[in-house]
Design an enzyme around this catalytic site. Structure first.
Site, PDB file in Angstrom:
ATOM      1  N   PHE A  73      -8.453   1.136  -0.746  1.00 59.84           N
ATOM      2  CA  PHE A  73      -9.263   0.095  -1.376  1.00 59.84           C
ATOM      3  C   PHE A  73      -8.577  -0.551  -2.573  1.00 59.84           C
ATOM      4  O   PHE A  73      -9.204  -1.301  -3.307  1.00 59.84           O
ATOM      5  CB  PHE A  73     -10.624   0.676  -1.810  1.00 59.84           C
ATOM      6  N   LEU A  74      -7.302  -0.244  -2.796  1.00 59.98           N
ATOM      7  CA  LEU A  74      -6.638  -0.795  -3.989  1.00 59.98           C
ATOM      8  C   LEU A  74      -6.617  -2.314  -3.934  1.00 59.98           C
ATOM      9  O   LEU A  74      -6.624  -2.921  -2.865  1.00 59.98           O
ATOM     10  CB  LEU A  74      -5.217  -0.241  -4.124  1.00 59.98           C
TER      11      LEU A  74
ATOM     12  N   CYS B 164      -5.577  -9.234   3.250  1.00 65.15           N
ATOM     13  CA  CYS B 164      -6.710  -8.451   3.762  1.00 65.15           C
ATOM     14  C   CYS B 164      -7.899  -9.278   4.248  1.00 65.15           C
ATOM     15  O   CYS B 164      -8.237  -9.222   5.431  1.00 65.15           O
ATOM     16  CB  CYS B 164      -7.156  -7.459   2.702  1.00 65.15           C
TER      17      CYS B 164
ATOM     18  N   GLY C 159      -7.488 -15.824   0.041  1.00 68.48           N
ATOM     19  CA  GLY C 159      -6.282 -15.615   0.844  1.00 68.48           C
ATOM     20  C   GLY C 159      -5.934 -14.141   0.797  1.00 68.48           C
ATOM     21  O   GLY C 159      -6.813 -13.284   0.696  1.00 68.48           O
TER      22      GLY C 159
ATOM     23  N   ASN D 277     -14.711  -5.205   2.859  1.00 72.35           N
ATOM     24  CA  ASN D 277     -13.962  -6.456   2.731  1.00 72.35           C
ATOM     25  C   ASN D 277     -14.766  -7.658   3.203  1.00 72.35           C
ATOM     26  O   ASN D 277     -14.700  -8.734   2.608  1.00 72.35           O
ATOM     27  CB  ASN D 277     -12.634  -6.367   3.504  1.00 72.35           C
TER      28      ASN D 277
ATOM     29  N   VAL E 114       0.823  -1.211   0.000  1.00 72.78           N
ATOM     30  CA  VAL E 114       0.000   0.000   0.000  1.00 72.78           C
ATOM     31  C   VAL E 114       0.858   1.263   0.000  1.00 72.78           C
ATOM     32  O   VAL E 114       0.651   2.178  -0.800  1.00 72.78           O
ATOM     33  CB  VAL E 114      -0.962   0.002   1.220  1.00 72.78           C
TER      34      VAL E 114
ATOM     35  N   TYR F 156     -16.668 -16.001  -7.993  1.00 73.45           N
ATOM     36  CA  TYR F 156     -15.906 -17.083  -8.608  1.00 73.45           C
ATOM     37  C   TYR F 156     -15.522 -18.115  -7.549  1.00 73.45           C
ATOM     38  O   TYR F 156     -14.882 -17.771  -6.554  1.00 73.45           O
ATOM     39  CB  TYR F 156     -14.646 -16.539  -9.296  1.00 73.45           C
TER      40      TYR F 156
ATOM     41  N   LYS G 188      -7.569 -11.478   7.592  1.00 71.97           N
ATOM     42  CA  LYS G 188      -7.379 -10.758   8.859  1.00 71.97           C
ATOM     43  C   LYS G 188      -8.503  -9.746   9.105  1.00 71.97           C
ATOM     44  O   LYS G 188      -8.893  -9.508  10.247  1.00 71.97           O
ATOM     45  CB  LYS G 188      -6.001 -10.090   8.910  1.00 71.97           C
TER      46      LYS G 188
ATOM     47  N   GLU H 198      -4.429  -5.620  -4.964  1.00 71.89           N
ATOM     48  CA  GLU H 198      -3.117  -6.045  -5.443  1.00 71.89           C
ATOM     49  C   GLU H 198      -3.295  -6.623  -6.841  1.00 71.89           C
ATOM     50  O   GLU H 198      -4.299  -7.252  -7.145  1.00 71.89           O
ATOM     51  CB  GLU H 198      -2.521  -7.093  -4.501  1.00 71.89           C
TER      52      GLU H 198
HETATM   53  P1  NAD Z   1       3.139  -4.598   3.948  1.00 70.60           P
HETATM   54  O1  NAD Z   1       3.497  -5.615   4.964  1.00 70.60           O
HETATM   55  O2  NAD Z   1       3.334  -4.899   2.499  1.00 70.60           O
HETATM   56  O3  NAD Z   1       3.901  -3.227   4.251  1.00 70.60           O
HETATM   57  C1  NAD Z   1       4.088  -2.694   5.513  1.00 70.60           C
HETATM   58  C2  NAD Z   1       5.457  -2.034   5.572  1.00 70.60           C
HETATM   59  O4  NAD Z   1       5.591  -1.368   6.828  1.00 70.60           O
HETATM   60  C3  NAD Z   1       6.633  -3.008   5.481  1.00 70.60           C
HETATM   61  O5  NAD Z   1       7.500  -2.609   4.442  1.00 70.60           O
HETATM   62  C4  NAD Z   1       7.311  -2.901   6.861  1.00 70.60           C
HETATM   63  O6  NAD Z   1       8.711  -3.081   6.800  1.00 70.60           O
HETATM   64  C5  NAD Z   1       6.944  -1.483   7.245  1.00 70.60           C
HETATM   65  N1  NAD Z   1       7.046  -1.201   8.680  1.00 70.60           N
HETATM   66  C6  NAD Z   1       6.716  -1.981   9.742  1.00 70.60           C
HETATM   67  N2  NAD Z   1       6.960  -1.313  10.884  1.00 70.60           N
HETATM   68  C7  NAD Z   1       7.444  -0.102  10.549  1.00 70.60           C
HETATM   69  C8  NAD Z   1       7.866   1.041  11.285  1.00 70.60           C
HETATM   70  N3  NAD Z   1       7.839   1.041  12.605  1.00 70.60           N
HETATM   71  N4  NAD Z   1       8.295   2.117  10.601  1.00 70.60           N
HETATM   72  C9  NAD Z   1       8.327   2.120   9.253  1.00 70.60           C
HETATM   73  N5  NAD Z   1       7.934   1.083   8.498  1.00 70.60           N
HETATM   74  C10 NAD Z   1       7.506  -0.022   9.138  1.00 70.60           C
HETATM   75  O7  NAD Z   1       1.608  -4.258   4.232  1.00 70.60           O
HETATM   76  P2  NAD Z   1       0.516  -3.750   3.167  1.00 70.60           P
HETATM   77  O8  NAD Z   1      -0.023  -4.915   2.409  1.00 70.60           O
HETATM   78  O9  NAD Z   1       1.047  -2.592   2.436  1.00 70.60           O
HETATM   79  O10 NAD Z   1      -0.631  -3.291   4.166  1.00 70.60           O
HETATM   80  C11 NAD Z   1      -0.532  -2.133   4.963  1.00 70.60           C
HETATM   81  C12 NAD Z   1      -1.894  -1.808   5.527  1.00 70.60           C
HETATM   82  O11 NAD Z   1      -2.789  -1.489   4.465  1.00 70.60           O
HETATM   83  C13 NAD Z   1      -2.555  -2.945   6.293  1.00 70.60           C
HETATM   84  O12 NAD Z   1      -3.309  -2.427   7.338  1.00 70.60           O
HETATM   85  C14 NAD Z   1      -3.480  -3.564   5.268  1.00 70.60           C
HETATM   86  O13 NAD Z   1      -4.571  -4.205   5.854  1.00 70.60           O
HETATM   87  C15 NAD Z   1      -3.930  -2.345   4.497  1.00 70.60           C
HETATM   88  N6  NAD Z   1      -4.344  -2.620   3.118  1.00 70.60           N
HETATM   89  C16 NAD Z   1      -3.653  -3.502   2.355  1.00 70.60           C
HETATM   90  C17 NAD Z   1      -4.040  -3.720   1.049  1.00 70.60           C
HETATM   91  C18 NAD Z   1      -3.302  -4.697   0.175  1.00 70.60           C
HETATM   92  O14 NAD Z   1      -3.844  -5.066  -0.857  1.00 70.60           O
HETATM   93  N7  NAD Z   1      -2.111  -5.124   0.535  1.00 70.60           N
HETATM   94  C19 NAD Z   1      -5.153  -3.044   0.517  1.00 70.60           C
HETATM   95  C20 NAD Z   1      -5.815  -2.133   1.320  1.00 70.60           C
HETATM   96  C21 NAD Z   1      -5.409  -1.933   2.628  1.00 70.60           C
END
Ligand code: NAD
Length: 439
Positions: free
Chosen positions: A149-150, A261, A258, A209, A11, A252, A264, A152
């Site tokens: 809301f993106l 998002c 998995g 979600n 994100v 689908y 959890k 992956e």
């Molecule tokens: P991610 O694990 O890919 O990225 C999180 C990053 O935070 C990591 O690079 C980690 O090293 C860094 N980090 C951890 N502690 C840190 C700190 N103290 N200081 C600086 N950086 C730190 O997670 P993500 O998939 O990007 O998800 C992030 C949030 O967004 C989550 O709450 C998730 O639920 C939400 N979200 C994710 C998606 C998705 O598709 N991945 C979509 C919408 C919302």
């Protein structure tokens, strides 16, 4: 604007890059030194279509910088928190990353800043973040909830062309700044900007979600009934989805959802309700149905081989939780690997992007090996399992697969093929919610 993004994962990195693309100066902060060092060299640590080109372009134009020091981003006007919120042991969202960074912000804050919760967080988190910061500073700041809301695999496209942008804020100053920040993304469709209170913004993300996850679990359960009564889930899905009130998306059937998002977030929502003495029974059933669904493919394999799996070699196509990503968090492929290697199978896996992540996770598992060409996996294998819907699996050379496999057997967790066509090549073909073809 000068923007900070803390957490440069799926994100944070996409958000930072897309905000830089709109002309902002973006400082990306992460505690992972390896990640920051590779970004400084222009290497993208994740696979996301379109991200690399956009990132390199914005680095070249001097709009993006990378650091491990939070202090480097505290002179920004806005600071996004795109930090992990994994499920704790009781299913609640673990806020340790968010609140840890909030405390650091409080200790180092020099002037007014808007902190933006981009992570998916339970209702009340914006308030908790504000309280945590306020404990350590008397400088001015606001905390805004702005869930992401993106999807992956489509993250860049989704961020640049959002269906909606939700801003939860009770501060007029912060709301104005957020509207300004996002105005280039909604220039022609300002109605896409939804301004609400923090609690509702936080809830919107979980509600969306949970609804999507529920649709998947619903169709997955129906697919089992279809198998039992001789109906075809593909026809049922099309028939249902053509009703305008229902629509075709997220209907689908598959090997269980998995990703980082849905698993959890459904747990966190159910937990949030429990804390209030309420039961979200539909959300709980969605979770339970999904854990059963993750065993559907392993069970099909067990049944076919009459529980005699010791020494069998299985080819596995797909490791990522879905196509167009290297993300393996909660991927159904992992459930397949764990269940079947435990029972003595060897698995030879292929994935276009996620191999390194799985190899890293299962370094100790000697029954799991990897190949770099999809046709190397079925060589001398007892069956082929398909776990991810990568496009390159959509129209394979069935004659070639048949020659490579020891037995012409395919278990397809994504319903990629027309059963009668695959049967026509002489395969035993079993997918989800459709009749088994015995070749
Ligand atoms: P991610 O694990 O890919 O990225 C999180 C990053 O935070 C990591 O690079 C980690 O090293 C860094 N980090 C951890 N502690 C840190 C700190 N103290 N200081 C600086 N950086 C730190 O997670 P993500 O998939 O990007 O998800 C992030 C949030 O967004 C989550 O709450 C998730 O639920 C939400 N979200 C994710 C998606 C998705 O598709 N991945 C979509 C919408 C919302």
């Amino acid at each position: 604007m000068k923007i900070g993004v803390v957490g440069t994962g799926y994100v944070g990195l996409v958000s930072g890059t897309c905000l830089a693309e709109m002309g902002n100066d973006v400082v990306c902060v992460d505690i992972d030194e390896g990640k920051i060092n590779s970004l400084k060299k222009g290497k993208v640590p994740i696979y996301e279509p379109g991200l690399e080109d956009l990132l390199l372009q914005n680095i070249a134009e001097g709009r993006m910088s990378f650091t491990t020091k939070l202090a480097d981003a505290l002179d920004c006007q806005v600071l996004f928190l795109a930090l992990p919120t994994p499920a704790g042991e009781d299913g609640s969202a673990d806020l340790r990353y968010i609140l840890g960074v909030a405390e650091e912000i409080g200790k180092q804050l020099a002037g007014y800043i808007v902190i933006i919760d981009k992570s998916t967080v339970p209702v009340g988190t914006a308030k908790k973040v504000a309280e945590t910061i306020a404990k350590h500073t008397d400088r001015g700041f606001d905390v805004v909830s702005n869930p992401e809301f993106l999807r992956e695999g489509h993250a860049v496209e989704d961020f640049l062309n959002p269906e909606r942008i939700v801003i939860g804020s009770s501060s007029t100053r912060a709301t104005k700044l957020m509207q300004e920040l996002y105005s280039p993304f909604v220039r022609e469709t300002p109605g896409k900007l939804i301004v609400t209170d923090e609690a509702s913004a936080e809830m919107i993300k979980y509600a969306a979600n949970a609804m999507l996850a529920a649709r998947i679990s619903f169709v997955n359960e129906l697919s089992q009934l279809c198998e039992a009564v001789g109906a075809d889930i593909e026809m049922v899905r099309r028939g249902m989805g053509s009703d305008e009130r229902i629509g075709p998306a997220f209907l689908y059937p598959g090997p269980g959802y998995g990703g980082s998002c849905f698993p959890k977030d459904t747990q966190a929502l159910a937990h949030m309700a429990k804390e209030q003495g309420l039961e979200l029974s539909i959300v709980q059933s969605t979770i339970d149905a999904n854990s059963r669904q993750k065993q559907v493919l392993p069970n099909k394999v067990r049944n076919y081989f009459k529980d005699d799996l010791k020494g069998k070699t299985l080819a596995l196509w797909g490791l990522a939780f879905k196509n167009d990503t290297d993300d393996i968090r909660e991927s159904p492929a992992l459930a397949i690997i764990e269940a079947l290697t435990k029972e003595g199978c060897n698995i030879v896996a292929y994935d276009p992007q996620a191999t390194d992540n799985v190899a890293q996770k299962y370094q100790e598992n000697k029954q799991l090996s990897f190949v770099h060409n999809m046709y190397d996996a079925p060589k001398d294998a007892d069956a082929l399992i398909i776990a991810t819907e990568w496009k390159e699996f959509f129209a394979p050379d069935f004659e070639r697969i048949k020659k490579l496999l020891k037995n012409p057997v395919i278990f397809d967790g994504r319903n990629l093929y027309d059963p009668s066509e695959v049967g026509g090549y002489g395969f035993y073909y079993e997918c989800i919610g459709r009749k088994i073809v015995t070749g």
